[in-house]
Design a protein around this motif. Structure first.
Motif, PDB file in Angstrom:
ATOM      1  N   THR A  36      25.350 -13.405  72.760  1.00 52.56           N
ATOM      2  CA  THR A  36      25.057 -14.323  71.653  1.00 52.56           C
ATOM      3  C   THR A  36      26.321 -14.595  70.843  1.00 52.56           C
ATOM      4  OG1 THR A  36      22.892 -13.291  71.514  1.00 52.56           O
ATOM      5  CG2 THR A  36      23.523 -14.656  69.652  1.00 52.56           C
ATOM      6  N   PHE A  37      26.480 -15.842  70.469  1.00 50.57           N
ATOM      7  CA  PHE A  37      27.585 -16.252  69.594  1.00 50.57           C
ATOM      8  C   PHE A  37      26.978 -16.650  68.252  1.00 50.57           C
ATOM      9  CE2 PHE A  37      29.799 -19.929  67.729  1.00 50.57           C
ATOM     10  CZ  PHE A  37      31.075 -19.423  67.556  1.00 50.57           C
ATOM     11  N   LEU A  38      27.419 -16.001  67.188  1.00 48.22           N
ATOM     12  CA  LEU A  38      26.889 -16.312  65.847  1.00 48.22           C
ATOM     13  C   LEU A  38      27.971 -16.961  64.996  1.00 48.22           C
ATOM     14  CD1 LEU A  38      25.036 -12.943  65.084  1.00 48.22           C
ATOM     15  CD2 LEU A  38      24.031 -15.074  65.948  1.00 48.22           C
ATOM     16  N   LEU A  39      27.502 -17.715  64.023  1.00 47.75           N
ATOM     17  CA  LEU A  39      28.417 -18.292  63.048  1.00 47.75           C
ATOM     18  C   LEU A  39      28.087 -17.667  61.695  1.00 47.75           C
ATOM     19  CD1 LEU A  39      30.549 -20.444  62.366  1.00 47.75           C
ATOM     20  CD2 LEU A  39      28.688 -22.087  62.112  1.00 47.75           C
ATOM     21  N   ARG A  40      29.128 -17.295  60.949  1.00 49.84           N
ATOM     22  CA  ARG A  40      28.897 -16.752  59.598  1.00 49.84           C
ATOM     23  C   ARG A  40      29.865 -17.434  58.645  1.00 49.84           C
ATOM     24  NH1 ARG A  40      29.583 -11.147  60.282  1.00 49.84           N
ATOM     25  NH2 ARG A  40      31.732 -11.136  59.566  1.00 49.84           N
ATOM     26  N   ILE A  41      29.363 -17.893  57.544  1.00 48.06           N
ATOM     27  CA  ILE A  41      30.209 -18.573  56.568  1.00 48.06           C
ATOM     28  C   ILE A  41      30.663 -17.556  55.518  1.00 48.06           C
ATOM     29  CG2 ILE A  41      30.273 -20.410  54.820  1.00 48.06           C
ATOM     30  CD1 ILE A  41      30.205 -21.491  57.682  1.00 48.06           C
ATOM     31  N   GLU A  42      31.968 -17.324  55.455  1.00 48.42           N
ATOM     32  CA  GLU A  42      32.515 -16.312  54.540  1.00 48.42           C
ATOM     33  C   GLU A  42      32.994 -17.004  53.263  1.00 48.42           C
ATOM     34  OE1 GLU A  42      34.976 -13.416  56.693  1.00 48.42           O
ATOM     35  OE2 GLU A  42      33.044 -12.620  57.355  1.00 48.42           O
ATOM     36  N   ARG A  74      25.272 -16.666  55.281  1.00 50.26           N
ATOM     37  CA  ARG A  74      26.233 -17.185  54.294  1.00 50.26           C
ATOM     38  C   ARG A  74      26.499 -16.061  53.299  1.00 50.26           C
ATOM     39  NH1 ARG A  74      23.897 -21.469  53.959  1.00 50.26           N
ATOM     40  NH2 ARG A  74      25.307 -23.005  54.795  1.00 50.26           N
ATOM     41  N   GLN A  75      27.747 -15.645  53.178  1.00 51.24           N
ATOM     42  CA  GLN A  75      28.034 -14.459  52.364  1.00 51.24           C
ATOM     43  C   GLN A  75      27.703 -14.644  50.884  1.00 51.24           C
ATOM     44  OE1 GLN A  75      32.087 -13.260  53.468  1.00 51.24           O
ATOM     45  NE2 GLN A  75      31.187 -11.748  54.835  1.00 51.24           N
ATOM     46  N   SER A  76      27.802 -15.870  50.383  1.00 48.50           N
ATOM     47  CA  SER A  76      27.521 -16.080  48.951  1.00 48.50           C
ATOM     48  C   SER A  76      26.064 -15.744  48.623  1.00 48.50           C
ATOM     49  CB  SER A  76      27.839 -17.517  48.548  1.00 48.50           C
ATOM     50  OG  SER A  76      27.107 -18.414  49.361  1.00 48.50           O
ATOM     51  N   GLU A  77      25.192 -15.682  49.642  1.00 54.17           N
ATOM     52  CA  GLU A  77      23.782 -15.353  49.400  1.00 54.17           C
ATOM     53  C   GLU A  77      23.532 -13.852  49.504  1.00 54.17           C
ATOM     54  OE1 GLU A  77      21.886 -17.744  52.404  1.00 54.17           O
ATOM     55  OE2 GLU A  77      22.295 -19.601  51.296  1.00 54.17           O
ATOM     56  N   ARG A  78      24.581 -13.065  49.755  1.00 51.99           N
ATOM     57  CA  ARG A  78      24.379 -11.635  50.026  1.00 51.99           C
ATOM     58  C   ARG A  78      25.094 -10.724  49.019  1.00 51.99           C
ATOM     59  NH1 ARG A  78      22.720  -9.744  54.541  1.00 51.99           N
ATOM     60  NH2 ARG A  78      24.468  -8.377  54.959  1.00 51.99           N
ATOM     61  N   ILE A  79      25.413 -11.282  47.860  1.00 53.81           N
ATOM     62  CA  ILE A  79      26.181 -10.492  46.889  1.00 53.81           C
ATOM     63  C   ILE A  79      25.420  -9.214  46.511  1.00 53.81           C
ATOM     64  CG2 ILE A  79      27.286 -10.528  44.584  1.00 53.81           C
ATOM     65  CD1 ILE A  79      28.708 -12.312  46.665  1.00 53.81           C
ATOM     66  N   GLY A  80      24.086  -9.314  46.405  1.00 53.85           N
ATOM     67  CA  GLY A  80      23.268  -8.148  46.056  1.00 53.85           C
ATOM     68  C   GLY A  80      23.419  -7.022  47.082  1.00 53.85           C
ATOM     69  N   VAL A  81      23.545  -7.385  48.346  1.00 50.43           N
ATOM     70  CA  VAL A  81      23.709  -6.384  49.411  1.00 50.43           C
ATOM     71  C   VAL A  81      25.052  -5.667  49.227  1.00 50.43           C
ATOM     72  CG1 VAL A  81      23.919  -6.070  51.925  1.00 50.43           C
ATOM     73  CG2 VAL A  81      22.326  -7.793  51.004  1.00 50.43           C
ATOM     74  N   TYR A  82      26.088  -6.441  48.945  1.00 48.64           N
ATOM     75  CA  TYR A  82      27.422  -5.833  48.768  1.00 48.64           C
ATOM     76  C   TYR A  82      27.430  -4.930  47.529  1.00 48.64           C
ATOM     77  CZ  TYR A  82      28.279  -9.965  51.660  1.00 48.64           C
ATOM     78  OH  TYR A  82      28.195 -10.941  52.610  1.00 48.64           O
ATOM     79  N   GLN A  83      26.715  -5.378  46.470  1.00 47.25           N
ATOM     80  CA  GLN A  83      26.661  -4.587  45.234  1.00 47.25           C
ATOM     81  C   GLN A  83      26.013  -3.218  45.500  1.00 47.25           C
ATOM     82  OE1 GLN A  83      27.646  -5.660  42.025  1.00 47.25           O
ATOM     83  NE2 GLN A  83      28.580  -7.404  43.055  1.00 47.25           N
ATOM     84  N   ALA A  84      24.981  -3.210  46.330  1.00 50.03           N
ATOM     85  CA  ALA A  84      24.293  -1.944  46.628  1.00 50.03           C
ATOM     86  C   ALA A  84      25.240  -0.998  47.376  1.00 50.03           C
ATOM     87  CB  ALA A  84      23.037  -2.218  47.451  1.00 50.03           C
ATOM     88  N   VAL A 211      32.878  -8.164  55.222  1.00 50.94           N
ATOM     89  CA  VAL A 211      32.980  -8.382  56.666  1.00 50.94           C
ATOM     90  C   VAL A 211      32.371  -7.187  57.419  1.00 50.94           C
ATOM     91  CG1 VAL A 211      35.271  -7.416  57.214  1.00 50.94           C
ATOM     92  CG2 VAL A 211      34.539  -9.481  58.331  1.00 50.94           C
ATOM     93  N   VAL A 212      32.610  -5.992  56.897  1.00 54.33           N
ATOM     94  CA  VAL A 212      32.103  -4.784  57.555  1.00 54.33           C
ATOM     95  C   VAL A 212      30.574  -4.709  57.427  1.00 54.33           C
ATOM     96  CG1 VAL A 212      32.018  -2.270  57.231  1.00 54.33           C
ATOM     97  CG2 VAL A 212      34.222  -3.443  57.409  1.00 54.33           C
ATOM     98  N   VAL A 213      30.082  -4.984  56.235  1.00 54.60           N
ATOM     99  CA  VAL A 213      28.637  -4.922  56.005  1.00 54.60           C
ATOM    100  C   VAL A 213      27.932  -5.976  56.872  1.00 54.60           C
ATOM    101  CG1 VAL A 213      26.873  -5.360  54.232  1.00 54.60           C
ATOM    102  CG2 VAL A 213      28.866  -3.950  53.695  1.00 54.60           C
ATOM    103  N   ASP A 214      28.525  -7.141  56.972  1.00 57.95           N
ATOM    104  CA  ASP A 214      27.855  -8.232  57.696  1.00 57.95           C
ATOM    105  C   ASP A 214      27.988  -8.110  59.215  1.00 57.95           C
ATOM    106  OD1 ASP A 214      27.029  -9.147  55.334  1.00 57.95           O
ATOM    107  OD2 ASP A 214      28.465 -10.791  55.166  1.00 57.95           O
ATOM    108  N   ASP A 215      29.115  -7.595  59.695  1.00 50.12           N
ATOM    109  CA  ASP A 215      29.202  -7.361  61.142  1.00 50.12           C
ATOM    110  C   ASP A 215      28.105  -6.381  61.557  1.00 50.12           C
ATOM    111  OD1 ASP A 215      31.252  -9.132  61.768  1.00 50.12           O
ATOM    112  OD2 ASP A 215      32.840  -7.658  61.473  1.00 50.12           O
ATOM    113  N   ALA A 216      27.839  -5.401  60.709  1.00 47.70           N
ATOM    114  CA  ALA A 216      26.766  -4.445  61.024  1.00 47.70           C
ATOM    115  C   ALA A 216      25.399  -5.129  60.902  1.00 47.70           C
ATOM    116  CB  ALA A 216      26.848  -3.239  60.108  1.00 47.70           C
ATOM    117  N   ALA A 217      25.210  -5.913  59.828  1.00 50.79           N
ATOM    118  CA  ALA A 217      23.899  -6.561  59.607  1.00 50.79           C
ATOM    119  C   ALA A 217      23.577  -7.523  60.758  1.00 50.79           C
ATOM    120  CB  ALA A 217      23.910  -7.316  58.281  1.00 50.79           C
TER     121      ALA A 217
END
Ligand code: GLU
Length: 292
Positions: A36-42, A74-84, A211-217
């Motif tokens: 699978t090839f995914l796209l992620r907007i950083e 889209r990383q801007s929608e995941r700020i809460g995850v990074y905060q945790a 990048v680390v949190v999202d590669d895992a997610a």
């Protein structure tokens, strides 16, 4: 585990030939592996990310013949995850606030007792001005995490928490031809990288953390990206070890350079994919230009 890779552009300028190479290579590897090839907007840097650049990314990639599952992360929608994640690192006494300006860091690093200033993946290695003592670090971790100050990783404590070394498998090649099993020692991390910023004041996170949190997610098994990020990978595998996340394999690829041999930059409009498209190039011309 299914082969899963991603292309993770930041919408801060037009995609150029270097991005095309990275995206096409990742996509080709996924197809070959039946993966699978995914796209992620950083887009965590809200001062630089623009919706029009993002629209252009989708458009250029589709024109190149790439396809990816929707919706894209889209990383801007995941700020809460990074905060945790930052809360967790803070409670473990691995972060400390830093109020040093760039100029403070430059003058501290240039002080005669420091020897020649050393550079790591994020620029000048932090000379440790705000780093707390052991006792202060423990006391700090029992207080609330400040959300309005830059937070640095205490690399000495971080390496002590993960052991003598971390490592990853290089499936491509590092800038010095590094391949196979790459070991990163605690000494390299403390002396060659130092206390990097994990929460930037303006974003509440950082490239390295997200990048680390999202590669895992996204359950990425193979990170395909340019050799310019090879040094940063040492930080990423350390963070994976600290956060108990799986280590993907890495495929660092050669960089596409301009005719003078310089690395392409976002502002290098002459090599923007959009410019080649306007001039009548086809997607296979772009493939040929990047040597695919
Ligand atoms: N977003 C990063 C960039 O545009 C790439 C991140 C990565 O591939 O790890 O350079």
């Amino acid at each position: 585990m299914t082969f899963t890779t991603r292309f993770a552009p930041s919408p801060t300028g037009p995609l150029h030939l270097g991005h095309a190479y990275s995206a096409l290579l990742a996509h080709d590897l996924a197809i070959q592996a039946g993966g699978t090839f995914l796209l992620r907007i950083e887009d965590i840097d809200l001062s630089r990310a623009r919706p029009e650049w993002e629209a252009m990314i989708f458009n250029d990639l589709a024109w190149l013949g790439l396809a990816w599952p929707e919706p894209v992360m889209r990383q801007s929608e995941r700020i809460g995850v990074y905060q945790a994640v930052l809360d967790d690192l803070w409670a473990r006494g691995l972060l400390y606030p830093c109020t040093c300006s760039r100029r403070d860091i430059q003058s501290a690093a240039a002080a005669p007792q420091e020897g020649a200033p050393m550079f790591g993946p994020d620029g000048l290695i932090y000379p440790g001005t705000c780093r707390p003592t052991e006792a202060a670090a423990n006391a700090l971790s029992r207080r609330n995490r400040p959300t309005d100050l830059p937070l640095r990783l205490n690399m000495t404590r971080a390496t002590a928490a993960v052991g003598e070394e971390v490592g990853f498998t290089e499936k491509g090649q590092g800038p010095e031809g590094e391949a196979g099993e790459i070991r990163v020692t605690a000494w390299q991390l403390t002396h060659g990288i130092g206390d990097i910023v994990l929460a930037r004041r303006d974003m509440g996170t950082s490239y390295h953390l997200s990048v680390v949190v999202d590669d895992a997610a996204q359950a990425i098994t193979r990170v395909v990206r340019g050799q310019d990020l090879f040094e940063a990978t040492a930080i990423h595998v350390l963070l994976q070890a600290l956060l108990d996340l799986p280590h993907p394999d890495y495929h660092h690829h050669r960089l596409i350079r301009d005719p003078a041999g310089k690395r392409l930059a976002k502002r290098d409009d002459a090599r923007a994919i959009a410019r080649f498209r306007e001039d009548g190039a086809s997607p296979s011309d772009i493939r040929a230009m990047v040597g695919l």
